[in-house]
Design a protein around this motif. Structure first.
Motif, PDB file in Angstrom:
ATOM      1  N   LEU A  91      -4.199   9.558   2.618  1.00  0.00           N
ATOM      2  CA  LEU A  91      -3.929   9.041   1.455  1.00  0.00           C
ATOM      3  C   LEU A  91      -5.074   7.753   1.064  1.00  0.00           C
ATOM      4  O   LEU A  91      -5.258   7.596  -0.001  1.00  0.00           O
ATOM      5  CB  LEU A  91      -2.496   8.285   1.398  1.00  0.00           C
ATOM      6  CG  LEU A  91      -1.479   9.023   0.762  1.00  0.00           C
ATOM      7  CD1 LEU A  91      -0.401   8.097   0.712  1.00  0.00           C
ATOM      8  CD2 LEU A  91      -1.771   9.744  -0.449  1.00  0.00           C
ATOM      9  N   PHE A 110       8.783   7.183   1.583  1.00  0.00           N
ATOM     10  CA  PHE A 110       8.793   5.714   1.667  1.00  0.00           C
ATOM     11  C   PHE A 110       9.859   4.987   0.787  1.00  0.00           C
ATOM     12  O   PHE A 110       9.480   3.597   0.756  1.00  0.00           O
ATOM     13  CB  PHE A 110       7.156   5.475   1.478  1.00  0.00           C
ATOM     14  CG  PHE A 110       6.374   5.675   2.257  1.00  0.00           C
ATOM     15  CD1 PHE A 110       5.926   4.962   3.685  1.00  0.00           C
ATOM     16  CD2 PHE A 110       5.689   7.018   2.376  1.00  0.00           C
ATOM     17  CE1 PHE A 110       5.109   5.108   4.552  1.00  0.00           C
ATOM     18  CE2 PHE A 110       4.648   7.261   3.511  1.00  0.00           C
ATOM     19  CZ  PHE A 110       4.455   6.369   4.758  1.00  0.00           C
ATOM     20  N   THR A 264      -4.042   7.983   9.128  1.00  0.00           N
ATOM     21  CA  THR A 264      -4.087   6.981   7.962  1.00  0.00           C
ATOM     22  C   THR A 264      -2.896   6.010   8.042  1.00  0.00           C
ATOM     23  O   THR A 264      -3.093   4.718   7.932  1.00  0.00           O
ATOM     24  CB  THR A 264      -4.092   7.745   6.643  1.00  0.00           C
ATOM     25  OG1 THR A 264      -5.125   8.425   6.529  1.00  0.00           O
ATOM     26  CG2 THR A 264      -4.197   6.643   5.508  1.00  0.00           C
ATOM     27  N   ALA A 268      -3.396   2.053   8.498  1.00  0.00           N
ATOM     28  CA  ALA A 268      -3.128   1.160   7.116  1.00  0.00           C
ATOM     29  C   ALA A 268      -1.996   0.159   7.696  1.00  0.00           C
ATOM     30  O   ALA A 268      -1.809  -0.536   6.892  1.00  0.00           O
ATOM     31  CB  ALA A 268      -2.894   1.912   6.075  1.00  0.00           C
ATOM     32  N   GLY A 269      -1.213   0.779   8.404  1.00  0.00           N
ATOM     33  CA  GLY A 269       0.166  -0.067   8.638  1.00  0.00           C
ATOM     34  C   GLY A 269       0.176  -0.790   9.885  1.00  0.00           C
ATOM     35  O   GLY A 269       1.448  -1.644  10.289  1.00  0.00           O
ATOM     36  N   ARG A 337     -13.785  -1.176  -5.453  1.00  0.00           N
ATOM     37  CA  ARG A 337     -13.794   0.053  -6.317  1.00  0.00           C
ATOM     38  C   ARG A 337     -15.274   0.301  -6.611  1.00  0.00           C
ATOM     39  O   ARG A 337     -16.183  -0.605  -6.698  1.00  0.00           O
ATOM     40  CB  ARG A 337     -13.133  -0.201  -7.586  1.00  0.00           C
ATOM     41  CG  ARG A 337     -11.657  -0.063  -7.286  1.00  0.00           C
ATOM     42  CD  ARG A 337     -11.072   1.103  -6.999  1.00  0.00           C
ATOM     43  NE  ARG A 337      -9.468   0.954  -7.017  1.00  0.00           N
ATOM     44  CZ  ARG A 337      -8.735   0.661  -5.883  1.00  0.00           C
ATOM     45  NH1 ARG A 337      -9.397   0.457  -4.626  1.00  0.00           N
ATOM     46  NH2 ARG A 337      -7.510   0.765  -5.834  1.00  0.00           N
ATOM     47  N   GLY A 395      -1.748  -4.599  -3.538  1.00  0.00           N
ATOM     48  CA  GLY A 395      -2.388  -3.990  -4.862  1.00  0.00           C
ATOM     49  C   GLY A 395      -1.520  -3.777  -5.944  1.00  0.00           C
ATOM     50  O   GLY A 395      -0.414  -4.369  -6.032  1.00  0.00           O
ATOM     51  N   MET A 400      -1.617   1.746  -5.420  1.00  0.00           N
ATOM     52  CA  MET A 400      -0.838   0.591  -4.847  1.00  0.00           C
ATOM     53  C   MET A 400      -0.306   1.138  -3.397  1.00  0.00           C
ATOM     54  O   MET A 400       0.163   2.238  -3.049  1.00  0.00           O
ATOM     55  CB  MET A 400       0.297   0.067  -5.442  1.00  0.00           C
ATOM     56  CG  MET A 400       0.958  -1.105  -4.987  1.00  0.00           C
ATOM     57  SD  MET A 400       2.413  -1.543  -6.136  1.00  0.00           S
ATOM     58  CE  MET A 400       3.238  -2.518  -5.027  1.00  0.00           C
ATOM     59  N   GLU A 410       9.621  -4.128   8.184  1.00  0.00           N
ATOM     60  CA  GLU A 410       9.151  -4.297   9.479  1.00  0.00           C
ATOM     61  C   GLU A 410       8.909  -5.880   9.707  1.00  0.00           C
ATOM     62  O   GLU A 410       9.445  -6.338  10.841  1.00  0.00           O
ATOM     63  CB  GLU A 410       7.721  -3.536   9.472  1.00  0.00           C
ATOM     64  CG  GLU A 410       7.505  -3.148  10.946  1.00  0.00           C
ATOM     65  CD  GLU A 410       6.308  -2.408  10.927  1.00  0.00           C
ATOM     66  OE1 GLU A 410       5.757  -1.423  10.019  1.00  0.00           O
ATOM     67  OE2 GLU A 410       5.314  -2.772  11.648  1.00  0.00           O
TER      68      GLU A 410
HETATM   69  C1  HEM Z   1       1.642  -6.514   5.160  1.00  0.00           C
HETATM   70  C2  HEM Z   1       1.083  -5.181   5.311  1.00  0.00           C
HETATM   71  C3  HEM Z   1       0.446  -4.527   4.427  1.00  0.00           C
HETATM   72  C4  HEM Z   1      -0.339  -4.745   3.288  1.00  0.00           C
HETATM   73  C5  HEM Z   1      -0.813  -6.298   2.913  1.00  0.00           C
HETATM   74  C6  HEM Z   1      -1.104  -3.595   2.764  1.00  0.00           C
HETATM   75  C7  HEM Z   1      -2.050  -3.574   1.567  1.00  0.00           C
HETATM   76  C8  HEM Z   1      -2.300  -2.610   1.069  1.00  0.00           C
HETATM   77  C9  HEM Z   1      -3.202  -2.585  -0.233  1.00  0.00           C
HETATM   78  C10 HEM Z   1      -3.783  -4.029  -1.103  1.00  0.00           C
HETATM   79  C11 HEM Z   1      -3.495  -1.235  -0.625  1.00  0.00           C
HETATM   80  C12 HEM Z   1      -4.127  -0.817  -1.799  1.00  0.00           C
HETATM   81  C13 HEM Z   1      -5.518  -0.757  -1.539  1.00  0.00           C
HETATM   82  C14 HEM Z   1      -6.558  -0.205  -2.582  1.00  0.00           C
HETATM   83  O1  HEM Z   1      -5.936  -0.041  -3.808  1.00  0.00           O
HETATM   84  O2  HEM Z   1      -7.653   0.128  -2.444  1.00  0.00           O
HETATM   85  C15 HEM Z   1      -2.835  -0.239   0.285  1.00  0.00           C
HETATM   86  C16 HEM Z   1      -2.843   0.734   0.405  1.00  0.00           C
HETATM   87  C17 HEM Z   1      -2.126   1.799   1.470  1.00  0.00           C
HETATM   88  N1  HEM Z   1      -1.262   1.314   2.405  1.00  0.00           N
HETATM   89 FE1  HEM Z   1      -0.737  -0.633   2.871  1.00  0.00          FE
HETATM   90  N2  HEM Z   1      -0.527  -2.486   3.252  1.00  0.00           N
HETATM   91  C18 HEM Z   1       0.411  -3.058   4.353  1.00  0.00           C
HETATM   92  C19 HEM Z   1       1.128  -2.158   5.049  1.00  0.00           C
HETATM   93  C20 HEM Z   1       1.294  -0.847   5.158  1.00  0.00           C
HETATM   94  C21 HEM Z   1       1.958  -0.194   5.883  1.00  0.00           C
HETATM   95  C22 HEM Z   1       3.057  -0.343   6.821  1.00  0.00           C
HETATM   96  C23 HEM Z   1       1.869   1.313   5.872  1.00  0.00           C
HETATM   97  C24 HEM Z   1       2.317   2.639   6.311  1.00  0.00           C
HETATM   98  C25 HEM Z   1       2.472   2.654   7.325  1.00  0.00           C
HETATM   99  C26 HEM Z   1       0.620   1.350   4.660  1.00  0.00           C
HETATM  100  C27 HEM Z   1       0.078   2.521   4.020  1.00  0.00           C
HETATM  101  C28 HEM Z   1      -0.957   2.510   3.036  1.00  0.00           C
HETATM  102  C29 HEM Z   1      -1.608   3.579   2.380  1.00  0.00           C
HETATM  103  C30 HEM Z   1      -1.234   4.985   2.888  1.00  0.00           C
HETATM  104  C31 HEM Z   1      -2.462   3.111   1.475  1.00  0.00           C
HETATM  105  C32 HEM Z   1      -3.171   4.132   0.452  1.00  0.00           C
HETATM  106  C33 HEM Z   1      -2.186   4.484  -0.509  1.00  0.00           C
HETATM  107  C34 HEM Z   1      -3.055   5.136  -1.668  1.00  0.00           C
HETATM  108  O3  HEM Z   1      -4.063   5.169  -1.845  1.00  0.00           O
HETATM  109  O4  HEM Z   1      -2.343   6.348  -2.212  1.00  0.00           O
HETATM  110  N3  HEM Z   1       0.377  -0.044   4.293  1.00  0.00           N
HETATM  111  N4  HEM Z   1      -2.236  -1.220   1.251  1.00  0.00           N
END
Ligand code: HEM
Length: 452
Positions: A91, A110, A264, A268-269, A337, A395, A400, A410
């Protein structure tokens, strides 16, 4: 017939320094330099990052233009594209139709309702850290919080993904192999000069071996789960949900796609949530009055019980502290971007290929939106003084964070379990600087002393 001629916009303002000067300023103190540029040139300015000029956006309206209203005219930045070496097409890195299909398939897994069943796994995953903190409290020995939080969120993501499907031996391999792999990926994303992938650098070889070890584990679990699914018992952890996910035509994710998505989600997580918890503990140590109120809230709601997902809405002050931590120290502090078509952002016309970054760190400290923007004031969230427009740690728009509910659950559960029983202090005050790499973290160890 009239012809409308639009006057070309001026170039975004920015420093006239040499590329070398700019690189040195950015390297020495990226956030300080960007703060200085905003003060000098306004909410949208031009800055040289590596070989490229980037339009840096620090105002919510312009962020919305990039991430929401004109999202279709952008792709992820070049740095993210480099993550594909290890992540494949998950993703975070996918674009176009592949991304759309995967996002639609994965989104239901999710949702809050699907996640609340995993709360107990998260609390169990945090148990060893809880024990470590109690031991540290009894011995009075300092504990490095940053490393401990990385370990606990790694175990939490592993348990959310695989439930009890990961053996202790496999968990040990994941704990040993994943961090160097993620570090190597992060340093490739940051590097200005791309070494070819085939060049056998020690870090590259180390991460290739780590990747093979992790692939073997993930492949074994996927095969075991497919067999269980065929036997009618898919399991309600995230992998079980992803295995069962189907699009309208009945199609699901292949083994290769599942592998890429699992990696991923680990990437990311893991560090993002760990950094949130580290900053939270550091801020509470620096604000003992707030910490005492959080503890009173936890004892009032939980008593001696472990936290559950249903408790979280009943902990408004803890939630406010987490929000305020994410506002001051957004782990994903920069969202890059690249324009795939000509665009207009913040009143500036940009050509196809232009690089634009939303600086969430500066945006969430914007003085027009947040009184006393650099100070930790969790009560602003309780008093309803928050300004949702200028708060976007996860985001905005179609890309997002898919894990935002999971991350908040969590962080809330782990913080509730730990702070219920210990009081945290950081005797030396902790690091004063920030490390702004792929994620934002304190720029040194946070050595805490705990008290029961
Ligand atoms: C405090 C914790 C987290 C923050 C601050 C955060 C922040 C972000 C941000 C800002 C984006 C957008 C990036 C973009 O637009 O380029 C993003 C995307 C993503 N995050 Fe998180 N994240 C966190 C936790 C997690 C967790 C726990 C997971 C999953 C286990 C996760 C999975 C993802 C995925 C898969 C994307 C890509 C989504 C897409 O493009 O469709 N994130 N995250």
């Amino acid at each position: 017939m009239g012809v409308t001629v639009t006057a070309p916009s001026p170039l975004p303002p920015g420093p006239r320094t040499s590329p070398l000067r700019s690189a040195l300023d950015l390297r020495r103190d990226p956030l300080g330099y960007l703060r200085h540029l905003r003060a000098a040139y306004g909410d949208a300015f031009r800055v040289r990052i590596g070989p490229r000029e980037v339009l840096m956006v620090t105002h919510p309206d312009a962020a919305r233009e990039v991430l929401v209203t004109q999202a279709a005219r952008f792709r992820k930045g070049r740095g993210i594209q480099k993550m594909q070496d290890f992540l494949g097409t998950g993703l975070l890195t996918a674009e176009g139709q592949t991304w759309r299909t995967h996002r639609r398939l994965m989104q239901p897994s999710f949702h809050r309702a699907a996640l609340s069943g995993m709360a107990d796994d998260i609390v169990q995953a945090a148990r060893p850290t809880h024990t470590a903190l109690l031991k540290a409290a009894d011995s009075g020995v300092g504990l490095e919080v940053g490393g401990e939080m990385l370990r606990v969120t790694l175990r939490a993501v592993a348990s959310v993904l695989f439930g009890t499907g990961l053996s202790d031996g496999e968990l040990a391999v994941v704990e040993a192999e994943l961090p160097p792999l993620l570090d190597h990926t992060a340093s490739r994303v940051r590097s200005v000069v791309d070494l070819p992938r085939w060049l056998p650098t020690p870090a590259g070889q180390r991460s290739a071996a780590a990747s093979r070890a992790l692939d073997a584990i993930v492949a074994r679990i996927i095969a075991a789960r497919r067999a269980e699914q065929e036997a009618g018992t898919p399991g309600n952890d995230l992998l079980g949900l992803l295995l069962a996910a189907r699009d309208e035509e009945g199609g699901g994710l292949s083994d290769r796609e599942l592998r890429d998505e699992v990696m991923t989600l680990f990437l990311a997580g893991h560090e993002t949530t760990a950094n949130t918890l580290t900053f939270l503990l550091l801020l509470l140590a620096r604000h003992p009055d707030v910490q005492a109120r959080v503890q009173a809230e936890l004892r009032g709601v939980l008593g001696d019980r472990d936290p559950t997902a249903a408790d979280l809405p009943r902990l408004p002050l803890l939630n406010a502290c987490i929000q305020e931590t994410l506002r001051l120290y957004p782990p994903a502090w920069l969202v890059p971007r690249q324009a795939t078509a000509p665009v207009r952002v913040a009143g500036f016309d940009l050509p196809e290929g232009a690089a634009v970054s939303v600086c969430i760190y500066l945006l969430q400290r914007h003085a027009a939106y947040w009184p006393d923007p650099h100070t930790f004031v969790p009560d602003r969230w309780l008093r309803g003084e928050r300004t949702p427009d200028a708060f976007m740690p996860f985001g905005l728009g179609p890309r997002m964070c898919i894990g935002n509910n999971l991350a908040l659950m969590e962080a809330g559960l782990i913080a509730a379990l730990l702070l219920r029983d210990v009081h945290v202090t950081v005797p030396d005050g902790g690091p004063t600087g920030l490390h702004a790499g792929v994620t934002l973290r304190p720029d040194g160890p946070v050595t805490a002393v705990f008290h029961r």
